[in-house]
Design a protein around this motif. Structure first.
Motif, PDB file in Angstrom:
ATOM      1  N   GLU A 141      -6.274  12.286   0.674  1.00 56.94           N
ATOM      2  CA  GLU A 141      -5.485  11.228   0.837  1.00 56.94           C
ATOM      3  C   GLU A 141      -5.883  10.136  -0.337  1.00 56.94           C
ATOM      4  O   GLU A 141      -6.968  10.043  -0.440  1.00 56.94           O
ATOM      5  CB  GLU A 141      -5.214  10.395   2.046  1.00 56.94           C
ATOM      6  N   THR A 154       0.846  -1.110  -0.037  1.00 54.89           N
ATOM      7  CA  THR A 154      -0.094  -0.084   0.246  1.00 54.89           C
ATOM      8  C   THR A 154       0.780   1.108  -0.040  1.00 54.89           C
ATOM      9  O   THR A 154       1.716   1.252   0.812  1.00 54.89           O
ATOM     10  CB  THR A 154      -1.024  -0.007   1.056  1.00 54.89           C
ATOM     11  N   THR A 171      -3.522   0.158  -3.137  1.00 52.87           N
ATOM     12  CA  THR A 171      -3.050  -1.245  -2.649  1.00 52.87           C
ATOM     13  C   THR A 171      -3.014  -2.222  -3.703  1.00 52.87           C
ATOM     14  O   THR A 171      -3.909  -2.326  -4.563  1.00 52.87           O
ATOM     15  CB  THR A 171      -4.172  -1.474  -1.547  1.00 52.87           C
ATOM     16  N   ARG A 224      -4.780   6.497  -1.752  1.00 51.12           N
ATOM     17  CA  ARG A 224      -4.109   5.050  -1.274  1.00 51.12           C
ATOM     18  C   ARG A 224      -4.327   4.131  -2.560  1.00 51.12           C
ATOM     19  O   ARG A 224      -5.257   4.134  -3.111  1.00 51.12           O
ATOM     20  CB  ARG A 224      -5.085   4.590  -0.236  1.00 51.12           C
ATOM     21  N   ALA A 254       0.372   5.430   0.215  1.00 53.80           N
ATOM     22  CA  ALA A 254      -0.444   6.386   0.473  1.00 53.80           C
ATOM     23  C   ALA A 254       0.077   7.828   0.476  1.00 53.80           C
ATOM     24  O   ALA A 254       1.236   7.958   1.017  1.00 53.80           O
ATOM     25  CB  ALA A 254      -1.333   6.267   1.832  1.00 53.80           C
TER      26      ALA A 254
END
Lengths: 721, 336
Positions: free
Chosen positions: A220, A202, A224, A222, A204
């Motif tokens: 934010e 991940t 993954t 992110r 971020a």
């Protein structure tokens, strides 16, 4: 009278005049005082305004503010004695041998509030974490995070398939199909190892921005990626094969918000996006068995790409010191319109045109969570809650031909876009009856409505009463009892064809649940504390004749901790949990009745010792021991069954960790770590089930793990300020 | 089961709207109005219930540092190197000017003269024998830390249980353990003993390895959703990491679409995938169709034969591997 009255009147008028004058003067003086008080500087502390100190004398001349860089860096090596996947799972230790051990903890602070921190753990392993976070305190900040999670499931698995772990898995050219695994003459020579593992990475990136205003902005992103494989079953009508299926998942998330924050209220608007992408649309696999109707190939649909958008408004308002209102309202939409596969990959079977090329899946979600809490008085407080959760499935509905296991064609079926609505209303009153006794009574009603189920409406009422007792100066007891009752409007005719009409699905069956929880916290001395809890719950599905009939759970635990000044702490804990369930069934509806009982017991315990200060050059040391022991007992009693007990499921695990730091030079420490883990497991579901063990299952041969692993490491930590 | 989905949905919406409106009008609104009225009327009582606080110290932190932060307790000085010690930020104790007493309260009594034989009065807050209650101490922190993460604190489970900010957070330390993923759970499990035991189960989220923290799922500062979860619903919480199960699928599995905890225990279990029970019994709680779904498998079926495909290895999932839902046109039985 005539002489006295004028005198009295004069004196009275005079007195009134003086009184009025004095009153006015007093009022003005009070007003002056109030103004004087108001003009005195004040500060806030614990929610009230108080007179400020004389800041001119508050120089903080002895305060040693450090600016610039400070922190530590760790570098070393470790050695793992053996490879044991279950031990290395989540630890990043997937192999025996030497590995790097690295960590970083850096901090930069400037006088104007700018700061930067860099923090990383396990940088030499495959479960590394790194955080870089910086900004200007009170104005803005930004961060970058990187995180790995390694999942190791099995390294003893074997398969004859070429391309294991990919979306197309074929058998060797010389493969000999059989009716059963025993007839697959090339199986033993074709087996090759395939580890079942995956890694989640991940990244971020985010920021938060706040000017000198009530507005705050944050966002934010992110991403993954999960890469690896997992075990999936593929069937050909009561004959199945375990496959190492690919896992190539990408999930991208965005959270963006703007908040307006004032002292007594705040409001935040947030947008959330989550987008899932799967590199594989399907998994094709050759049939290792002799196929019926020419079924030589199967195809599983992989998880489709989907996305979720949600707008949320949340906030809180404190209109008075005694009342707080808080809540969130969220509207979301889940979408999925992945192109569909064909009905079958078997060219010998009918494969008509699909009703639609893509599913056109769309689900609207609506969530409302509201809460009002009031401290009505010093003794009495209350809380009311409202929770609303709706899943409104607007996906398409069509009739779909069913080709079972790429083997034969059966009746078309309509898909059922499931929807549900749940509304719950709760109220709680908390009353401090005596200085040592606080009572809490709560009630909650939940109404749930579902589509396409034999139960349209289910209502659940829950009541609880809790007493918090200060039994002695340092002994606090909490006792809570609760009861839950669920009713529904079951229509057994909606259970579906060939289903047992006595079936009651547990997640909305009528049930009564009684629970009791007792806990105690005892500060025996200033340095010694103990905690104890006991919990019991009994779920009775009294209306159920087929399905889960009863479920009970009991757990208890004890915890002790002791501090030896500020130089050492020791703690120990023990816990026990027992879960029991009774499930009723009947073979093919009218056949033999059976009763299954599942009994799980779990015991765990641990102890830890930490030295925060040590004599000589040793700086600190810690020792941690953990032990867990689980047993699972399954019995199924049926007419004609002599011994209904299955072999016991067992897992025993023991770990011991020790760590010590010794100062070598002024800024240099030696860090020594030792970890030993021992695992034994018995699981009849997996033990001895090799690829050819079951006639109609070509398994991966996953066995239960077991063994002992030692890990030692030595590192140097450089500290500076 | 075939039904007109649009009729069903309209019926559901009408019924629920009636029920929701009735609930709002007859129960929630009156309760809310009573609470607001009570809160407003009794505000005056609160006004008189003020803390009795001493004067501030004479020279602030310089007074405190005469006794604290020396060789005996050097770790106290770490607060000056952290976010609370940033002078350039007027919101911080050392930026606002109140210094140590911004958190510990006015220290006039504690730092003043003490008569022989008398105990030195404690600081008002965050010290041994401090007179402030936990909730009053929390107001000290919330005075600055308002907004965003803390907007749901009042009325939350931790607030109701009188958990103090200082029960979880440490300020006089270089790195607060509760802010670090690998050390956070140790702090939480100091109170949540049962969860500490559950995370020791054979199959659990990697909390005991330090790879996940409790705050990955839960909002310890409060949340209006159940179990103080970050997301608005439990399933939304799970789909944050497990988006492959979000769907919607062409063929859905109803307990999955409704609530992941119907089958899984997120804190841990001794069954693979954190299931509450092993298949086939897990599945036979809800499936009892004539034929193999309803057959009670006995220990005789461990002996590998054609029946044992329903029991051993993946059990039902040997064939029905699409247990979370299938997007295959022929996937009605979740085996494609």
């Amino acid at each position: 009278m005539n002489d006295i009255t004028p005198t009295i009147i004069r004196w009275s008028r005079g007195l009134v005049a003086v009184s009025l004058t004095l009153s006015a003067a007093t009022l003005f003086a009070q007003d002056d005082e109030v103004q004087a008080e108001e003009s005195q500087p004040t500060v806030w502390f614990a929610g009230q305004e108080i007179k400020a100190p004389d800041f001119e004398k508050w120089e903080c001349s002895n305060c040693t503010f450090d600016y610039g860089w400070s922190g530590s860096a760790l570098l070393g090596a470790g050695y793992t004695s053996d490879q044991l996947f279950e031990f290395g799972n989540y630890r990043g230790l997937d192999d025996d041998g030497v590995h790097a051990n690295a960590g970083i903890d850096l901090d930069f602070r400037a006088e104007d509030g700018r700061h930067l921190e860099i923090y990383g753990e396990d940088l030499g392993l495959e479960n590394r974490d790194l955080l870089i976070h910086g900004g200007r305190q009170g104005r803005y900040s930004a961060w970058l995070k990187y995180d790995e999670i390694l999942q190791l499931r099995a390294d003893d698995t074997r398969t004859p398939f070429l391309g294991a772990g990919s979306r197309s898995q074929v058998l060797p050219d010389d493969w000999v199909r059989g009716q059963i695994t025993g007839d697959m003459t090339m199986l033993s020579t074709s087996l090759r190892p395939v580890d079942i593992r995956s890694k989640r990475e991940t990244v971020a990136l985010g920021f938060e921005f706040q000017r000198e205003s009530p507005l705050r902005y944050a966002a934010e992103v992110r991403k993954t990626r999960r890469d690896g494989n997992r075990i999936r079953g593929g069937s050909f009508i009561f004959r199945a094969v375990q496959l190492a299926a690919p896992v190539r998942y990408d999930t991208t998330e965005l959270d963006a918000s703007v908040a307006f924050v004032k002292r007594s209220w705040e409001l935040q608007a947030e947008y959330q996006l989550s987008r899932f992408e799967n590199d594989s649309r399907s998994l094709r696999f050759q049939n290792p068995f002799i196929g019926i109707n020419g079924a030589s190939l199967g195809e599983l649909a992989e998880a489709p790409d989907n996305q979720f958008h949600q707008v949320m408004l949340s906030g809180s308002w404190r209109p008075s010191p005694l009342l707080t209102l808080a809540g969130q309202v969220a509207f979301g939409r889940i979408e999925q319109d992945q192109a569909l596969l064909d009905f079958t990959v078997n060219p010998n079977l009918a494969n008509p045109e699909l009703p639609r090329a893509a599913f056109d899946g769309e689900v609207d979600t609506r969530v409302i969570n509201l809460r009002a809490s009031s401290r009505i008085s010093r003794k009495l407080s209350a809380r009311v809650t409202l929770e609303y959760d709706e899943r409104d499935n607007n996906s398409s509905q069509d009739a779909w031909l069913q080709v079972v296991a790429d083997t034969f064609v059966t009746e078309p079926r309509f898909n059922e876009p499931l929807s549900h609505e749940r509304l719950a209303f709760g109220a709680q009153v908390d009353y401090r009856a005596l200085s040592w006794l606080r009572l809490t009574a709560a009630a909650k009603r939940t109404e749930t409505e579902r589509s396409f189920e034999e139960v349209r409406n289910a209502d659940t009422d829950r009541y609880s009463l809790k007493a918090r007792i200060r039994a002695a100066t340092k002994l606090n007891l909490t006792i809570e009892g609760s009861r839950e009752e669920r009713d529904n409007d079951l229509d057994p005719s909606l259970l579906g064809p060939q289903e047992n009409p006595s079936l009651r699905r547990f997640h909305f069956a009528e049930k009564d649940r009684d629970a009791l929880r007792v806990s105690a916290d005892y500060a025996i001395t200033e340095d010694l504390a103990a905690g104890l809890y006991y919990e019991y719950a009994d779920e009775d599905y009294s209306d159920t004749r087929i399905g889960l009939s009863r479920a009970k759970s009991q757990s208890l635990g004890l915890d002790l901790s002791r501090a030896f000044g500020d130089s050492a702490t020791v703690h120990a804990w023990l816990s026990y949990e027992r879960l029991r369930a009774t499930i009723f069934g009947a073979d093919s509806v009218v056949g033999a009745d059976w009763t299954a009982r599942q009994n799980d017991e779990f015991r765990s315990g641990g102890a830890g010792l930490r030295f925060h200060r040590l004599p000589g050059a040793w700086r600190q040391a810690s020792f941690d021991l953990n032990y867990s022991d689980a047993e699972g007992d399954i019995r199924l009693a049926k007419r004609g069954v002599f011994d209904p007990r299955f072999p016991e499921l067992q897992t025993k695990r023991f770990t011991f960790e020790a760590s010590a730091e010794r100062q070598m030079r002024e800024n240099l420490d030696l860090v020594l770590d030792y970890l030993v883990g021992r695992l034994t497991e018995q699981d009849f579901f997996r033990d001895g089930i090799g690829p050819a063990a079951v006639p109609n299952l070509l398994s991966l041969g996953e066995a239960t793990p077991g063994g002992t692993v030692h890990v030692i490491s030595a590192s140097l930590r450089y500290r500076f300020r | 089961m075939q039904a007109s989905s649009s009729d069903g949905k309209r019926r559901i919406r009408k019924g629920m709207k009636r029920s929701a409106t009735a609930l709002l009008v007859t129960r929630l609104l009156p309760a809310l109005m009573m609470l607001i009225a009570a809160g407003s009327l009794l505000a005056e009582e609160e006004a008189s219930d003020q803390l009795k606080l001493p004067e501030f110290s004479r020279t602030g932190a310089d007074t405190c540092l005469r006794c604290h932060g020396g060789e005996d307790d050097p770790q106290l000085m770490e607060v000056l190197h952290g976010p609370h010690g940033v002078v350039a930020d007027p919101r911080t104790p050392f930026g606002s000017g109140l210094q140590c007493e911004a958190c510990h309260g006015p220290g006039g009594d504690h730092t003043g003269r003490v008569r022989p034989g008398k105990e030195r009065p404690p600081m008002p807050a965050f010290a041994p024998d401090s007179p402030l209650t936990t909730q009053q101490e929390n107001q000290v922190c919330l005075g600055c830390h308002q907004g965003t993460d803390h907007r749901f604190w009042e009325g939350s489970a931790h607030d109701q249980d009188e958990v103090g900010c200082a029960d979880c957070h440490q300020l006089h330390i270089r790195r607060d353990p509760i802010t670090v993923t690998s050390t956070q759970s140790e702090v939480c499990m100091g109170c949540h003993l049962q969860q500490r035991s559950q995370f020791q189960s054979a199959f659990s989220h990697p909390v005991r390895f330090g790879e996940m923290a409790c705050s990955n799922c839960h909002a310890p500062h409060g949340s209006p959703s159940e179990a103080m979860l970050h997301s608005a619903t439990l399933n939304q919480n799970c789909f944050g990491c497990h988006a492959e199960y979000r769907g919607p699928f062409l063929w859905e599995h109803s307990p999955v679409a409704e609530d992941c905890s119907n089958c899984h225990n997120p804190h841990g279990s001794n069954h693979p995938s954190m299931l509450t029970r092993r298949a086939p019994l897990l599945c036979q709680q809800c499936h009892s169709r004539a034929g193999h779904p309803s057959i009670g498998l006995t220990p005789d079926d461990i002996e590998p034969d054609t029946q044992s495909v329903f029991l051993l290895a993946g059990s039902c999932a040997n064939c029905h591997s699409q247990v979370h839902g299938s997007n295959h046109p022929s996937g009605a039985t979740l085996n494609r």
